[in-house]
Design a protein around this motif. Sequence first.
Motif, PDB file in Angstrom:
ATOM      1  N   ALA A  55       9.695   6.409   8.071  1.00 46.97           N
ATOM      2  CA  ALA A  55      10.440   7.657   7.771  1.00 46.97           C
ATOM      3  C   ALA A  55       9.973   8.078   6.259  1.00 46.97           C
ATOM      4  CB  ALA A  55      11.920   7.649   7.946  1.00 46.97           C
ATOM      5  N   ILE A  56      10.065   7.156   5.416  1.00 43.25           N
ATOM      6  CA  ILE A  56       9.797   7.439   3.775  1.00 43.25           C
ATOM      7  C   ILE A  56       8.235   7.686   3.803  1.00 43.25           C
ATOM      8  CG2 ILE A  56       9.623   6.629   1.721  1.00 43.25           C
ATOM      9  CD1 ILE A  56      12.368   4.806   2.088  1.00 43.25           C
ATOM     10  N   GLY A  57       7.517   6.861   4.324  1.00 45.44           N
ATOM     11  CA  GLY A  57       6.065   7.175   4.546  1.00 45.44           C
ATOM     12  C   GLY A  57       5.753   8.591   4.966  1.00 45.44           C
ATOM     13  N   ILE A  58       6.317   9.011   6.091  1.00 45.14           N
ATOM     14  CA  ILE A  58       6.131  10.151   6.705  1.00 45.14           C
ATOM     15  C   ILE A  58       6.402  11.351   5.870  1.00 45.14           C
ATOM     16  CG2 ILE A  58       6.841  12.008   8.529  1.00 45.14           C
ATOM     17  CD1 ILE A  58       6.873   9.480  10.362  1.00 45.14           C
ATOM     18  N   PHE A  59       7.818  11.160   4.961  1.00 44.60           N
ATOM     19  CA  PHE A  59       8.039  12.011   3.988  1.00 44.60           C
ATOM     20  C   PHE A  59       7.130  12.419   2.796  1.00 44.60           C
ATOM     21  CE2 PHE A  59      10.656  13.470   0.467  1.00 44.60           C
ATOM     22  CZ  PHE A  59      11.319  14.628   0.955  1.00 44.60           C
ATOM     23  N   VAL A  60       6.758  11.226   2.223  1.00 49.56           N
ATOM     24  CA  VAL A  60       5.764  11.143   1.265  1.00 49.56           C
ATOM     25  C   VAL A  60       4.420  12.060   1.742  1.00 49.56           C
ATOM     26  CG1 VAL A  60       4.271   9.995  -0.166  1.00 49.56           C
ATOM     27  CG2 VAL A  60       6.364   9.188   0.360  1.00 49.56           C
ATOM     28  N   ILE A  61       4.099  11.728   2.858  1.00 49.28           N
ATOM     29  CA  ILE A  61       2.694  12.489   3.382  1.00 49.28           C
ATOM     30  C   ILE A  61       2.988  13.781   3.457  1.00 49.28           C
ATOM     31  CG2 ILE A  61       0.978  12.449   5.369  1.00 49.28           C
ATOM     32  CD1 ILE A  61       1.420   9.331   5.646  1.00 49.28           C
ATOM     33  N   GLY A  62       4.204  14.065   4.139  1.00 55.28           N
ATOM     34  CA  GLY A  62       4.599  15.565   4.337  1.00 55.28           C
ATOM     35  C   GLY A  62       4.542  16.242   2.958  1.00 55.28           C
ATOM     36  N   VAL A  81      12.926  14.258  10.759  1.00 59.84           N
ATOM     37  CA  VAL A  81      12.341  15.630  11.041  1.00 59.84           C
ATOM     38  C   VAL A  81      11.987  16.202   9.803  1.00 59.84           C
ATOM     39  CG1 VAL A  81      13.047  17.833  11.957  1.00 59.84           C
ATOM     40  CG2 VAL A  81      13.862  15.980  13.154  1.00 59.84           C
ATOM     41  N   LEU A  82      12.856  16.258   8.764  1.00 55.00           N
ATOM     42  CA  LEU A  82      12.496  16.781   7.374  1.00 55.00           C
ATOM     43  C   LEU A  82      10.958  16.409   6.946  1.00 55.00           C
ATOM     44  CD1 LEU A  82      13.275  18.658   5.390  1.00 55.00           C
ATOM     45  CD2 LEU A  82      14.152  16.676   3.896  1.00 55.00           C
ATOM     46  N   GLY A  83      10.637  15.112   7.072  1.00 58.13           N
ATOM     47  CA  GLY A  83       9.166  14.867   6.531  1.00 58.13           C
ATOM     48  C   GLY A  83       8.112  15.454   7.513  1.00 58.13           C
ATOM     49  N   LEU A  84       8.674  15.447   8.899  1.00 60.92           N
ATOM     50  CA  LEU A  84       7.513  15.816   9.750  1.00 60.92           C
ATOM     51  C   LEU A  84       7.286  17.331   9.523  1.00 60.92           C
ATOM     52  CD1 LEU A  84       8.637  13.904  12.971  1.00 60.92           C
ATOM     53  CD2 LEU A  84       6.379  13.604  11.774  1.00 60.92           C
ATOM     54  N   SER A  85       8.528  17.909   9.234  1.00 62.07           N
ATOM     55  CA  SER A  85       8.436  19.484   9.321  1.00 62.07           C
ATOM     56  C   SER A  85       7.581  19.923   7.962  1.00 62.07           C
ATOM     57  CB  SER A  85       9.850  20.123   9.406  1.00 62.07           C
ATOM     58  OG  SER A  85      10.361  19.759   8.297  1.00 62.07           O
ATOM     59  N   ILE A 113       0.706  -1.177   0.077  1.00 62.23           N
ATOM     60  CA  ILE A 113      -0.152  -0.098   0.147  1.00 62.23           C
ATOM     61  C   ILE A 113       0.896   1.326  -0.051  1.00 62.23           C
ATOM     62  CG2 ILE A 113      -1.755   1.397   1.271  1.00 62.23           C
ATOM     63  CD1 ILE A 113      -3.017  -1.472   2.296  1.00 62.23           C
ATOM     64  N   MET A 114       1.926   1.231   0.845  1.00 65.36           N
ATOM     65  CA  MET A 114       2.680   2.382   0.927  1.00 65.36           C
ATOM     66  C   MET A 114       3.554   2.510  -0.551  1.00 65.36           C
ATOM     67  SD  MET A 114       6.159   2.978   3.279  1.00 65.36           S
ATOM     68  CE  MET A 114       7.021   2.629   1.721  1.00 65.36           C
ATOM     69  N   LEU A 115       3.874   1.580  -0.993  1.00 69.27           N
ATOM     70  CA  LEU A 115       4.536   1.659  -2.415  1.00 69.27           C
ATOM     71  C   LEU A 115       3.643   2.318  -3.415  1.00 69.27           C
ATOM     72  CD1 LEU A 115       6.770  -1.418  -2.253  1.00 69.27           C
ATOM     73  CD2 LEU A 115       7.692   0.880  -2.272  1.00 69.27           C
ATOM     74  N   ILE A 116       2.594   1.725  -3.234  1.00 69.51           N
ATOM     75  CA  ILE A 116       1.504   2.224  -4.308  1.00 69.51           C
ATOM     76  C   ILE A 116       1.251   3.789  -4.209  1.00 69.51           C
ATOM     77  CG2 ILE A 116      -0.947   2.179  -5.128  1.00 69.51           C
ATOM     78  CD1 ILE A 116      -0.808  -0.840  -4.434  1.00 69.51           C
ATOM     79  N   ILE A 117       0.958   4.272  -2.946  1.00 73.12           N
ATOM     80  CA  ILE A 117       1.185   5.607  -2.803  1.00 73.12           C
ATOM     81  C   ILE A 117       2.016   6.486  -3.024  1.00 73.12           C
ATOM     82  CG2 ILE A 117       0.601   7.337  -0.920  1.00 73.12           C
ATOM     83  CD1 ILE A 117      -1.101   5.153   0.728  1.00 73.12           C
ATOM     84  N   PHE A 118       3.236   5.609  -2.925  1.00 75.58           N
ATOM     85  CA  PHE A 118       4.661   6.596  -3.129  1.00 75.58           C
ATOM     86  C   PHE A 118       4.549   6.718  -4.571  1.00 75.58           C
ATOM     87  CE2 PHE A 118       8.983   6.390  -4.248  1.00 75.58           C
ATOM     88  CZ  PHE A 118       9.609   7.712  -3.392  1.00 75.58           C
ATOM     89  N   ILE A 119       4.493   5.738  -5.432  1.00 77.69           N
ATOM     90  CA  ILE A 119       4.644   5.773  -6.825  1.00 77.69           C
ATOM     91  C   ILE A 119       3.513   6.811  -7.397  1.00 77.69           C
ATOM     92  CG2 ILE A 119       4.504   4.455  -9.217  1.00 77.69           C
ATOM     93  CD1 ILE A 119       6.864   3.962  -7.539  1.00 77.69           C
ATOM     94  N   LYS A 120       2.314   6.636  -6.954  1.00 82.31           N
ATOM     95  CA  LYS A 120       1.337   7.405  -7.289  1.00 82.31           C
ATOM     96  C   LYS A 120       1.455   8.770  -7.222  1.00 82.31           C
ATOM     97  CE  LYS A 120      -3.804   7.872  -7.136  1.00 82.31           C
ATOM     98  NZ  LYS A 120      -5.082   7.426  -6.644  1.00 82.31           N
ATOM     99  N   LYS A 121       2.058   9.302  -6.081  1.00 84.69           N
ATOM    100  CA  LYS A 121       2.388  10.735  -5.528  1.00 84.69           C
ATOM    101  C   LYS A 121       3.866  11.001  -5.827  1.00 84.69           C
ATOM    102  CE  LYS A 121      -1.760  11.334  -3.984  1.00 84.69           C
ATOM    103  NZ  LYS A 121      -2.768  12.244  -4.619  1.00 84.69           N
ATOM    104  N   SER A 122       4.531  10.121  -6.613  1.00 80.93           N
ATOM    105  CA  SER A 122       6.175  10.494  -6.979  1.00 80.93           C
ATOM    106  C   SER A 122       6.480  11.812  -7.618  1.00 80.93           C
ATOM    107  CB  SER A 122       6.645   9.198  -7.790  1.00 80.93           C
ATOM    108  OG  SER A 122       5.996   9.003  -9.138  1.00 80.93           O
ATOM    109  N   ARG A 123       5.402  12.186  -8.251  1.00 79.87           N
ATOM    110  CA  ARG A 123       5.700  13.524  -8.696  1.00 79.87           C
ATOM    111  C   ARG A 123       5.727  14.544  -7.889  1.00 79.87           C
ATOM    112  NH1 ARG A 123       1.706  16.667 -13.516  1.00 79.87           N
ATOM    113  NH2 ARG A 123       3.320  18.183 -13.889  1.00 79.87           N
ATOM    114  N   SER A 124       5.089  14.544  -6.680  1.00 82.80           N
ATOM    115  CA  SER A 124       5.023  15.570  -5.820  1.00 82.80           C
ATOM    116  C   SER A 124       6.478  15.503  -5.064  1.00 82.80           C
ATOM    117  CB  SER A 124       3.876  15.485  -4.789  1.00 82.80           C
ATOM    118  OG  SER A 124       2.559  15.546  -5.317  1.00 82.80           O
TER     119      SER A 124
END
Length: 455
Positions: free
Chosen positions: A433-440, A348-352, A180-191
């Motif tokens: 951490a990668i999931g947090i960075f993608v969401i951030g 921290v970067l992802g959270l910020s 699920i995380m990889l699908i979201i990451f690839i789908k939102k990879s442009r951002s």
Amino acid sequence: MLKSKKKILVLILFIALSNILIVNKAQLKVPSNINLEITVKSENYDVYQVFYSHSLNFSEEYSGKLEYENKKYLGNLQFAIPVNTKFIRMDLGINKGNILITSIKFKNLFKKYNLPLKDLKIIESNNIRNISYSYGSLSLESLGQDSSIVCDVEKYVKGVSDNYKINLIIKIISCILVDIMLIIFIKKSRSVLQLSVELNNNKTLIWNLAKNDFKTKYAGSYLGIIWAFINPIITILIYWFVFQYGLKAGSPIKDTSFIFWFMSGLIPWFFFQEALINATNCMLEYSYLVKKVVFKISILPIIKIISAVFVHLVFIVFLLTVGCIQGKYPDIMIMQLIYYSFCAFFLVLGLSYATASIILFFRDLSQIIGIFLQIGMWMTPIMWSYTIIPEKLQWIAKLNPMYYVVEGYRDTLINKVWFWDRYFQTVYFWILAIGIFVIGSIIFKKLKPHFSDVL
């Protein structure tokens, strides 16, 4: 069309590789002990002792002792026994009388086995007579003088120690979550990629602004940047005095002083705390830059985090100096501090990116983060060792991503353990951490067009 096909191929490749790694490598850690619970009813107050061994040789070193205080009532006697136990010897006290054993249970993680007492294999007995089974209970008469029975429990211990089904469920759930995380990451990879490109293209500007931010932060004060170190050092000294001399706390690691063990956990937390607070408020502090259309405001959080890195590097030198004074000299493993510092930096970067965006619309977030950091400091094993938690519950503490960083510093400076030896914790941290960075990144991109309006 071609880009879509490439994304799908990359997604399939990552999903396949991650699932293969999880299926082949992931294993549930089996605790060294399981719980043995014996429910008894006796005519006398007495002391019961259980010996456990992988052979028929028993010793006091491998035993547990509990008092039976509920005369003529059911009493639960609980013991922790090793997973390699084959035989147990139950010493049933020194008093004569009838004893009723109503249940024997083995527990391990999520598994529980209630041993049918009619199947209990009694190999030996001493000063015991009239052993009988009726109505689901085992009845026996003790003649006193250290009466005991020896039982073969290997089959039952192995039964609750076998975690194949639990492992399979955990692997399936892990595969689903990673997919699920990889699908979201690839789908939102442009951002995410757009944000990464902006940071890379402006790295010189980021570096110069970070240095300027660090210099100007304490400009105008007599002591200047010295104030950046005074407060953390005073905090360290206060906690050290309170815990070591007030509460008589000692280091949980042999041949390591409490102050060095304590500092190696507190210093990375100081960096995380300062970086998150400063990066969260960066849009408010640099509001005049946010309003400029041509300025890449995506670099502002990382400027604040790099500014906090300068202070962190000085504290690492201070920590290494304290270690040298106490005979903990740096070796090749010291390079691992770069890795764990980067882990905290990336987290921290992802959270910020999320917090710096949301705070413009919800100013109370600053106070909430302050409370979160206070709670987080005590929930993270900085002033206490995670080993004080029962082994089966330690995974709860390890869900905290800063646990990985704090213990990583101690692994580097004290335990001498490489990060790849912590396979599961490393994989978990980077997935989170990668999931947090993608969401951030997604939150930042969605809210960015409205920043000027609210400022």
